[in-house]
Design a protein around this motif. Structure first.
Motif, PDB file in Angstrom:
ATOM      1  N   LEU A  41       4.304  65.309  -1.271  1.00 45.08           N
ATOM      2  CA  LEU A  41       3.830  64.264  -1.868  1.00 45.08           C
ATOM      3  C   LEU A  41       3.672  62.411  -2.857  1.00 45.08           C
ATOM      4  O   LEU A  41       4.308  61.830  -2.954  1.00 45.08           O
ATOM      5  N   VAL A  42       4.754  64.084  -3.012  1.00 43.20           N
ATOM      6  CA  VAL A  42       5.518  62.677  -4.515  1.00 43.20           C
ATOM      7  C   VAL A  42       6.517  62.107  -4.228  1.00 43.20           C
ATOM      8  O   VAL A  42       6.494  61.031  -4.743  1.00 43.20           O
ATOM      9  N   ILE A  43       7.473  62.172  -3.265  1.00 45.29           N
ATOM     10  CA  ILE A  43       8.636  60.962  -3.011  1.00 45.29           C
ATOM     11  C   ILE A  43       7.739  60.954  -1.643  1.00 45.29           C
ATOM     12  O   ILE A  43       8.297  59.067  -1.772  1.00 45.29           O
ATOM     13  N   VAL A  44       6.399  61.191  -1.512  1.00 44.07           N
ATOM     14  CA  VAL A  44       6.088  59.342  -0.336  1.00 44.07           C
ATOM     15  C   VAL A  44       5.438  59.000  -1.239  1.00 44.07           C
ATOM     16  O   VAL A  44       5.608  57.506  -0.388  1.00 44.07           O
ATOM     17  N   VAL A  45       4.533  59.439  -2.572  1.00 46.84           N
ATOM     18  CA  VAL A  45       4.662  58.223  -2.718  1.00 46.84           C
ATOM     19  C   VAL A  45       5.083  57.394  -3.784  1.00 46.84           C
ATOM     20  O   VAL A  45       5.010  56.247  -3.930  1.00 46.84           O
ATOM     21  N   ASP A  46       6.408  57.732  -4.228  1.00 50.01           N
ATOM     22  CA  ASP A  46       7.369  56.860  -4.962  1.00 50.01           C
ATOM     23  C   ASP A  46       8.364  56.280  -3.757  1.00 50.01           C
ATOM     24  O   ASP A  46       8.513  54.944  -4.524  1.00 50.01           O
ATOM     25  N   ALA A  47       8.276  56.543  -2.687  1.00 54.16           N
ATOM     26  CA  ALA A  47       8.523  55.682  -1.704  1.00 54.16           C
ATOM     27  C   ALA A  47       7.804  54.193  -1.879  1.00 54.16           C
ATOM     28  O   ALA A  47       8.282  53.139  -1.502  1.00 54.16           O
ATOM     29  N   VAL A  48       6.363  54.414  -1.407  1.00 51.04           N
ATOM     30  CA  VAL A  48       5.788  53.216  -1.416  1.00 51.04           C
ATOM     31  C   VAL A  48       5.611  52.317  -2.540  1.00 51.04           C
ATOM     32  O   VAL A  48       5.595  51.539  -2.934  1.00 51.04           O
ATOM     33  N   ALA A  49       6.004  53.560  -3.438  1.00 53.37           N
ATOM     34  CA  ALA A  49       5.939  52.555  -5.073  1.00 53.37           C
ATOM     35  C   ALA A  49       7.046  51.899  -5.057  1.00 53.37           C
ATOM     36  O   ALA A  49       7.330  50.578  -4.849  1.00 53.37           O
ATOM     37  N   ALA A  50       8.082  52.559  -4.436  1.00 54.49           N
ATOM     38  CA  ALA A  50       9.318  51.401  -4.874  1.00 54.49           C
ATOM     39  C   ALA A  50       9.335  50.606  -4.257  1.00 54.49           C
ATOM     40  O   ALA A  50       9.805  49.060  -3.943  1.00 54.49           O
ATOM     41  N   LEU A  51       8.808  50.704  -2.633  1.00 60.72           N
ATOM     42  CA  LEU A  51       8.769  49.448  -1.807  1.00 60.72           C
ATOM     43  C   LEU A  51       7.751  48.075  -2.465  1.00 60.72           C
ATOM     44  O   LEU A  51       7.852  47.130  -2.133  1.00 60.72           O
ATOM     45  N   PHE A  52       6.455  48.708  -3.115  1.00 58.74           N
ATOM     46  CA  PHE A  52       5.739  47.928  -3.224  1.00 58.74           C
ATOM     47  C   PHE A  52       6.648  47.353  -4.875  1.00 58.74           C
ATOM     48  O   PHE A  52       5.848  45.550  -5.081  1.00 58.74           O
ATOM     49  N   PHE A  53       7.391  47.538  -5.517  1.00 52.15           N
ATOM     50  CA  PHE A  53       8.077  46.978  -6.465  1.00 52.15           C
ATOM     51  C   PHE A  53       8.957  46.137  -6.259  1.00 52.15           C
ATOM     52  O   PHE A  53       9.142  45.083  -6.688  1.00 52.15           O
ATOM     53  N   MET A  54       9.184  45.996  -5.378  1.00 57.40           N
ATOM     54  CA  MET A  54      10.951  45.016  -4.482  1.00 57.40           C
ATOM     55  C   MET A  54       9.638  43.929  -4.153  1.00 57.40           C
ATOM     56  O   MET A  54      10.418  43.202  -4.296  1.00 57.40           O
ATOM     57  N   GLU A  55       8.822  44.285  -4.174  1.00 55.54           N
ATOM     58  CA  GLU A  55       8.373  42.905  -2.480  1.00 55.54           C
ATOM     59  C   GLU A  55       7.527  42.078  -3.839  1.00 55.54           C
ATOM     60  O   GLU A  55       7.491  41.460  -3.578  1.00 55.54           O
ATOM     61  N   MET A  56       6.674  43.343  -5.046  1.00 54.40           N
ATOM     62  CA  MET A  56       6.652  42.424  -6.029  1.00 54.40           C
ATOM     63  C   MET A  56       7.567  41.456  -6.855  1.00 54.40           C
ATOM     64  O   MET A  56       7.394  41.006  -8.085  1.00 54.40           O
TER      65      MET A  56
END
Length: 385
Positions: A368-383
């Motif tokens: 779950l930590v890796i999944v949430v980190d991947a989603v957060a990384a994509l979100f930060f890049m898009e922003m």
């Protein structure tokens, strides 16, 4: 009164001195207490045994239904029934027990369930569907437990007399202070490895100075918090599960409920809050250790002095990268603590269940930590943060 000591049973396939023919010799006590060892002995001997071996029960001690069942499965119901009816050297009580068990085993042999047909591709689809349903159930239970934890947190926040400060500080020491050495050491080593890899790849283009950017970007944004979360998932989530699971096995949680105490308030909330407080601090230490590891490699392998490293670091690395990494730490800590506590409450009352739930908590936390980190990384890049 203590039970009388028992002699572990033994089975041997030995030749008789008088005739030289092999005989299956049973000795000692064939009881439930020695079931696993007796079953292992019989499994090892089965390939060498004929269909109806000669047996010797003269030195057998106590035999209960579990031991008689093992003997029945090893010899087969027909041989055991003949033995119970005709071998007068066997004590009468043992013959009666073997006869009863052989009848039961014969009934099982006569009505064996048919093996389930293998449909190949359809079975694979069924397995995938079963796993998807299982994951959905795990997600639903986790969401429900998160809701209970947040509700308890809000309820306790309004009642200062229910704050468990002593328990909170004790868990902060166990989960934070005791984890500092391993977090710092592993982050330092990973920082050195990343610097080595970056130097090897960038040296080809004469851009080794960008190794500083590689190390700083990696640790401030991702690796500092991710390494800390993975270490805590393996160390702390498993500890939470084992602690709560052991209390459940000992019926201590039932005793709490009987006394009108809330296990969520006493066991879950201090652990969750403690981990949410210490994880950002551990993440900051991990970032420092990783950057120092990378700086040492740059100094000794690339002749980038500490002064130059700090200068490039200050110039090229925005401060927001640090905040982006640190802001994920409490979220990861909350997930790790909640999963560890939830798996502890799922323990079913045996040591084996504690081990299974401990493994499950570690796997779920890291996943779950890796999944949430991947989603957060994509979100930060898009922003574009």
């Amino acid at each position: 009164m203590n039970p009388s000591p028992t002699t572990p049973g033994l089975v041997e396939w030995l030749p008789l001195p008088e005739t030289g023919e092999n005989v299956l010799r049973f000795t000692g006590d064939w009881t439930l207490q020695h079931f696993a060892a007796l079953e292992a002995q019989l499994d090892a001997l089965k390939p060498a045994l004929p269909e109806c071996p000669d047996v010797d029960f003269n030195d057998v001690g106590r035999v209960d239904t579990s031991g008689a069942g093992l003997i029945a499965v090893a010899l087969g119901p027909k041989a055991l029934h003949w033995l119970a009816d005709h071998d007068r050297d066997v004590p009468r009580e043992l013959r009666a027990l073997l006869g009863t068990v052989s009848d039961a085993v014969a009934e099982i042999y006569a009505h064996r369930p048919k093996p389930r047909p293998n449909f190949g591709f359809m079975d694979m689809l069924a397995d995938i569907g079963g796993n998807v349903v299982h994951i959905a159930e795990l997600g639903a239970k986790l969401l429900a437990f998160i809701g209970m934890t947040l509700e308890t947190q809000v309820r306790v926040l309004l009642r200062p007399r229910h704050w468990r400060v002593t328990s909170l500080v004790a868990h902060m020491e166990q989960t934070g202070l005791h984890a500092v050495p391993i977090v710092v050491l592993l982050s330092f080593l990973i920082g050195a490895v990343i610097a080595f890899l970056g130097a090897t790849a960038l040296q080809r283009y004469g851009a080794t100075v960008f190794t500083v950017d590689l190390v700083s970007y990696a640790f401030l944004r991702e690796l500092g918090v991710l390494l800390t979360a993975i270490i805590l998932a393996g160390r702390t989530a498993s500890a939470f599960t084992a602690q709560i699971g052991s209390m459940k096995v000992g019926e201590e949680i039932d005793a709490m409920r009987t006394m009108g105490l809330d296990p969520m308030e006493l066991l879950v909330l201090p652990r969750v809050l403690a981990l949410m407080i210490v994880t950002p601090l551990l993440t900051f230490l991990a970032i420092l250790a990783g950057v120092v590891g990378g700086a040492l490699v740059c100094w000794f392998a690339l002749n980038i002095t500490p002064t130059m490293f700090i200068s490039v670091f200050q110039t090229d690395t925005p401060l927001r990268y640090l905040w982006l990494g640190l802001c994920k730490a409490p979220i990861f800590a909350f997930l790790i603590a909640v999963i560890g506590c939830l798996e502890g409450f799922k323990v079913q009352g045996s040591a084996q269940s504690v081990g299974e739930r401990t493994t499950s908590s570690v796997v779920q936390s890291i996943f779950l930590v890796i999944v949430v980190d991947a989603v957060a990384a994509l979100f930060f890049m898009e922003m574009n943060w």
